[in-house]
Design an enzyme around this catalytic site. Structure first.
Site, mmCIF file in Angstrom:
data_model
loop_
_atom_site.group_PDB
_atom_site.id
_atom_site.type_symbol
_atom_site.label_atom_id
_atom_site.label_comp_id
_atom_site.label_asym_id
_atom_site.label_seq_id
_atom_site.Cartn_x
_atom_site.Cartn_y
_atom_site.Cartn_z
ATOM 1 N N ASP A 1 -10.840 2.952 4.524
ATOM 2 C CA ASP A 1 -11.172 1.530 4.354
ATOM 3 C C ASP A 1 -12.682 1.316 4.334
ATOM 4 O OD1 ASP A 1 -9.248 -0.328 3.817
ATOM 5 O OD2 ASP A 1 -8.627 -0.623 5.902
ATOM 6 N N LYS B 1 0.841 -1.204 0.000
ATOM 7 C CA LYS B 1 0.000 0.000 0.000
ATOM 8 C C LYS B 1 0.874 1.251 0.000
ATOM 9 C CE LYS B 1 -3.777 -2.557 2.104
ATOM 10 N NZ LYS B 1 -4.461 -3.011 3.317
ATOM 11 N N GLN C 1 -4.464 -1.716 9.697
ATOM 12 C CA GLN C 1 -4.376 -3.025 9.051
ATOM 13 C C GLN C 1 -4.991 -4.107 9.948
ATOM 14 O OE1 GLN C 1 -3.207 -3.578 5.845
ATOM 15 N NE2 GLN C 1 -3.947 -5.668 6.125
#
Ligand code: NDP
Length: 292
Positions: free
Chosen positions: A121, A54, A98
């Protein structure tokens, strides 16, 4: 007849090019670039790899990244503090925590603490709630589901009025992708581990999204001739002939399915590259909203 292969790698590269052009324009106009903060707790190898990918993708399009690599035994309070500080950080437009987090951490509390305007997200309960309601647009849509819809759109697949079947109902893939299909006026069936007569239901699908995490579970004769198949599954199976001793396969038996479907995504090179492209897109959109 063999299906058209939906090349996620190429489509994601096009999208990254579009994002880079917009980031450059933002830099010229506002002397500012979007910023993504990554929060990694512990030393899981897979999580480290995802975060590294990422950050690399951010660098390629000119998005700044801010890394927070934290010890596995960090307390709930200290992790919350990191998120709160990032919420207040003016150069951070997106916060990516994450997953999975260690067992002692209350994941829902951490995800709920992320500012709605930085939830790139799309996992904040309010964003998911809005996604599930009629005429309530979330600020961000989860990246993998958004990538699936983008693959359909950029391949010219009509969604409205078609029969869509989603295999899987997880919070991160199955459920949100189903909601997106519903918003686009597909007629929807969601299947899961207790669904009866799965092959029969799958055979009704004009559009099939497979997100179960079971290697090659969906066989060619489950697919309706001419259906479009989006395979989200990423499963490592032993392969002594491969350099790493394993290879990645999807949830769909690709070689069989491609003989029946009209279009299909490969694994790897289908949905996977789209997830990161959508994260970049969400971060850019967050920055644009702040500036404009
Ligand atoms: P989860 O394990 O969270 O969810 C799996 C879902 O599949 C559940 O809803 C489960 O049902 C259902 N399921 C499991 N077995 C069966 C079965 N035999 N028949 C019907 N349904 C079944 O997985 P995720 O949603 O997180 O991920 C799914 C796949 O997508 C994985 O392979 C993962 O690696 C991949 N993935 C890929 C990404 C990408 O970027 N390409 C990103 C995220 C995930 P129930 O709810 O009843 O348990």
């Amino acid at each position: 007849m063999s299906a058209q292969i939906i090349d996620g790698k190429a489509i994601a590269a096009t999208i990254r090019g579009e994002i880079k052009a917009e980031v450059d324009a933002m830099q010229t106009r506002y002397s500012q670039v979007p910023g993504l903060a990554t929060v990694l707790v512990g030393e899981r190898k897979d999580s480290q790899t995802y975060v590294r990918m990422k950050k690399k993708a951010c660098a390629e399009v000119g998005i700044a990244s801010f890394s927070h690599d934290l010890p596995a035994d960090i307390s709930q309070a200290d992790l919350l503090k990191v998120v709160q500080d990032l919420n207040a950080h003016p150069e951070v437009n997106g916060i990516l925590v994450q997953l999975p987090l260690p067992d002692h951490i209350n994941e829902e509390e951490i995800l709920s603490a992320i500012s709605l305007t930085k939830d790139v997200d799309g996992f904040h309960p309010i964003n998911i709630g809005r996604l599930s309601m009629k005429r309530r647009a979330p600020l961000f849509v989860p990246c993998t589901p958004k990538g699936c819809i983008e693959l359909l759109d950029r391949s010219g697949v009509e969604i409205e009025g078609r029969r869509a079947v989603v295999l899987g109902r997880s919070n991160i893939v199955g459920l949100p992708v189903a909601m997106l299909l519903l918003h686009r006026n597909a007629t929807l069936t969601i299947c899961h581990s207790r669904t009866q007569n799965l092959p029969q239901i799958v055979r009704e699908a004009d559009i099939l999204i497979a997100a179960v995490g079971r290697p090659e579970m969906v066989k060619g004769d489950w697919i309706k001739p001419g259906a479009v198949v989006i395979d989200v599954g990423m499963n490592a199976v032993d392969d002594p002939a491969a350099a790493k001793g394993y290879r990645l396969v999807g949830d769909v038996a690709f070689d069989e399915a491609r003989e029946v479907a009209s279009a299909i995504t490969p694994v790897p090179g289908g949905v996977g590259p789209m997830t990161i492209a959508m994260l970049l897109r969400n971060t850019l959109d967050g920055a644009k909203r702040t500036l404009e």
